[in-house]
Design an enzyme around this catalytic site. Structure first.
Site, mmCIF file in Angstrom:
data_model
loop_
_atom_site.group_PDB
_atom_site.id
_atom_site.type_symbol
_atom_site.label_atom_id
_atom_site.label_comp_id
_atom_site.label_asym_id
_atom_site.label_seq_id
_atom_site.Cartn_x
_atom_site.Cartn_y
_atom_site.Cartn_z
ATOM 1 N N SER A 1 -46.123 -12.091 31.399
ATOM 2 C CA SER A 1 -47.202 -12.119 30.408
ATOM 3 C C SER A 1 -46.713 -11.655 29.038
ATOM 4 O O SER A 1 -47.511 -11.538 28.112
ATOM 5 C CB SER A 1 -48.372 -11.245 30.887
ATOM 6 O OG SER A 1 -47.912 -9.939 31.128
ATOM 7 N N ASP B 1 -41.755 -8.579 41.348
ATOM 8 C CA ASP B 1 -41.237 -7.303 40.811
ATOM 9 C C ASP B 1 -42.193 -6.781 39.736
ATOM 10 O O ASP B 1 -41.864 -6.768 38.554
ATOM 11 C CB ASP B 1 -39.830 -7.536 40.240
ATOM 12 C CG ASP B 1 -39.164 -6.236 39.803
ATOM 13 O OD1 ASP B 1 -39.589 -5.165 40.270
ATOM 14 O OD2 ASP B 1 -38.220 -6.304 38.995
ATOM 15 N N CYS C 1 -42.064 -0.262 42.070
ATOM 16 C CA CYS C 1 -41.297 0.761 41.336
ATOM 17 C C CYS C 1 -42.197 1.967 41.056
ATOM 18 O O CYS C 1 -41.975 2.733 40.132
ATOM 19 C CB CYS C 1 -40.720 0.197 40.036
ATOM 20 S SG CYS C 1 -41.960 -0.383 38.881
HETATM 21 N N1 SAH Z 1 -37.711 -8.367 37.387
HETATM 22 C C1 SAH Z 1 -37.450 -7.962 36.036
HETATM 23 C C2 SAH Z 1 -38.198 -6.703 35.640
HETATM 24 C C3 SAH Z 1 -39.713 -6.806 35.765
HETATM 25 S S1 SAH Z 1 -40.551 -5.588 34.854
HETATM 26 C C4 SAH Z 1 -35.933 -7.816 35.830
HETATM 27 O O1 SAH Z 1 -35.152 -7.961 36.798
HETATM 28 O O2 SAH Z 1 -35.514 -7.588 34.704
HETATM 29 C C5 SAH Z 1 -42.217 -6.081 34.978
HETATM 30 C C6 SAH Z 1 -42.623 -7.244 34.080
HETATM 31 O O3 SAH Z 1 -43.967 -7.585 34.414
HETATM 32 C C7 SAH Z 1 -42.631 -6.971 32.578
HETATM 33 O O4 SAH Z 1 -41.786 -7.902 31.945
HETATM 34 C C8 SAH Z 1 -44.104 -7.224 32.135
HETATM 35 O O5 SAH Z 1 -44.191 -7.912 30.894
HETATM 36 C C9 SAH Z 1 -44.612 -8.106 33.250
HETATM 37 N N2 SAH Z 1 -46.051 -8.068 33.532
HETATM 38 C C10 SAH Z 1 -46.872 -6.990 33.653
HETATM 39 N N3 SAH Z 1 -48.103 -7.362 34.059
HETATM 40 C C11 SAH Z 1 -48.072 -8.711 34.222
HETATM 41 C C12 SAH Z 1 -49.032 -9.675 34.651
HETATM 42 N N4 SAH Z 1 -50.273 -9.320 35.021
HETATM 43 N N5 SAH Z 1 -48.652 -10.970 34.701
HETATM 44 C C13 SAH Z 1 -47.399 -11.346 34.349
HETATM 45 N N6 SAH Z 1 -46.454 -10.470 33.948
HETATM 46 C C14 SAH Z 1 -46.772 -9.171 33.883
#
Ligand code: SAH
Length: 394
Positions: free
Chosen positions: A248, A297, A337
């Site tokens: 997002s 994640d 996490c």
């Molecule tokens: N897997 C990634 C890290 C994920 S961190 C890596 O390996 O680098 C979590 C991510 O979730 C962030 O980028 C944040 O922008 C996104 N996020 C948070 N809530 C969300 C939602 N409801 N829908 C989509 N993305 C979301």
């Protein structure tokens, strides 16, 4: 020397070498923000040297349990040297790594990540804030580097009564960097990215995902909460035919697409969605769209145990939806996490998500944070990242 006297019976966790002293455990005493205080039991017995934090619930954090230890520049220099020494013995296949992981490395509230020749530090406790200049000098001296960027903009700073602070602390240079992880390249932005710019803690999981992509010849992959596309690049490098990635955050998605190009993968193999994961999973389920590998994640839903119940529902929801669109024989890499969700509870959540989706699977692996984000036996709170690799029964 100022002292902190604990209430009767509140000595136990310190005797087990746990570094936190909660406000409720203190009978009397204190100091200025970040000042070193002598912590003593109800009977006056020495327990540790700690940094006082006047406005935090965690009112003091222990630097040392050794009465003879002086908390001075030499102490910080030696502690940082020991953290670096440990890194040289961990298996880290990247030029990006966490050099100091807070409490686990004996420096409560300090995070230091290295990306190539640039260090990025986060000071999130009154103690490390007070010693910032000494710590910065020691970091440069022990790494032989000259650039240190500060990202003290974590929300936990406010709990310590500290204002945000960002920018170059030592030296200066570019803030858009490229790190080399395993065989691939990943661009990041240390000034505007999340945390210090990148999720180094998922390094080993990205490697495992690439291995699976290669062995199982993934056709359609879904990477949920993709951030800058680490798992996307991993899947493509393993030979996955096509990866759909959702986040997002617009800037994260743009960086993820750039990372696919940076590694020379054809743009047709990757599709990016600037969208909400929950809504997208529902749409896929309704449309009957399925995947043979899915990564979940999500961000930290439960920072503490107090948030666990609501977070459990949120984790269950996305896992249930993911199971519904996972092909038989397909694999789900699912993570939490949240410090507030134990490994045991996370397993139960995933189990009940599978039951609701009418899907059973084999847990083929349990994952944790990469070794440069260590937990110690004395500080179980250090275990925050946990993951399960689940293969849907074919
Ligand atoms: N897997 C990634 C890290 C994920 S961190 C890596 O390996 O680098 C979590 C991510 O979730 C962030 O980028 C944040 O922008 C996104 N996020 C948070 N809530 C969300 C939602 N409801 N829908 C989509 N993305 C979301």
């Amino acid at each position: 020397m100022k002292t902190l006297r604990l209430r009767a019976g509140k000595e136990r966790s310190l005797l087990r070498r746990h570094p936190w002293i909660f406000e409720s455990a203190i009978e009397r005493g204190g100091g200025d923000s970040g000042e070193t205080v002598r912590v003593e039991g109800h009977d006056g017995q020495f327990l540790g040297w700690a940094a006082f934090s006047p406005s935090s619930k965690i009112r003091a954090r222990v630097w040392s349990f050794d009465e003879a230890q002086r908390i001075d520049a030499a102490f910080f220099s030696r502690t940082i040297a020991l953290a670096l020494q440990a890194r040289s013995r961990f298996d880290i296949q990247s030029d990006g790594m966490r050099l100091v992981h807070g409490e686990s490395d004996g420096l409560p509230g300090l995070i230091v990540d290295r990306y190539g020749d640039t260090l990025v530090a986060q000071f999130t406790s009154a103690g490390v804030e007070r010693w910032k200049a000494v710590i910065a000098d020691a970091l440069l001296a022990h790494t032989g580097l000259s650039q240190l960027y500060e990202r003290s903009d974590a929300s936990s700073r406010a709990l310590e009564g500290l204002p945000e602070a960002t920018g170059w602390l030592r030296g200066s240079g570019a803030t858009d960097l490229v790190l080399r992880e395993h065989g691939w390249q990943l661009a990041l932005d240390i000034a505007h990215g999340h945390k210090t710019g990148f999720y180094l803690d998922q390094r080993d999981s990205r490697k495992r995902f690439a291995d699976h992509a290669k062995r199982l010849q993934f056709q359609r992959v879904l990477n949920c909460f993709c951030y800058t596309g680490g798992f996307t690049v991993a899947a493509l490098s393993g030979g996955a035919a096509h990866v759909t990635s959702i986040d997002s955050s617009g800037p994260a998605i743009a960086q993820a697409a750039a990372n696919v190009a940076l590694n020379g993968f054809a743009p047709e193999r990757a599709h990016f969605m600037d969208a909400d994961v929950n809504a997208s999973l529902r749409q896929f389920a309704q449309a009957g769209k399925t995947f043979d590998a899915i990564v979940l994640d999500p961000p930290k839903y439960a920072p503490t145990v107090a948030h666990a119940e609501r977070a459990a529902r949120a984790y269950k929801d996305i896992n249930r939806l993911a199971f519904k669109i996972l092909e038989p024989g397909g694999v789900l890499f699912t993570y939490s996490c949240s410090g507030g969700i134990s490994a045991d509870l996370f397993h139960k959540i995933v189990a009940s998500a599978g039951a609701d989706a009418g899907v059973d699977g084999f847990i083929t692996e349990r994952m944790g944070g990469a070794p440069d984000h260590p937990m110690t036996i004395s500080f179980p709170e250090g275990e925050y990242l946990k993951g399960l690799v689940v293969m849907r029964k074919p």
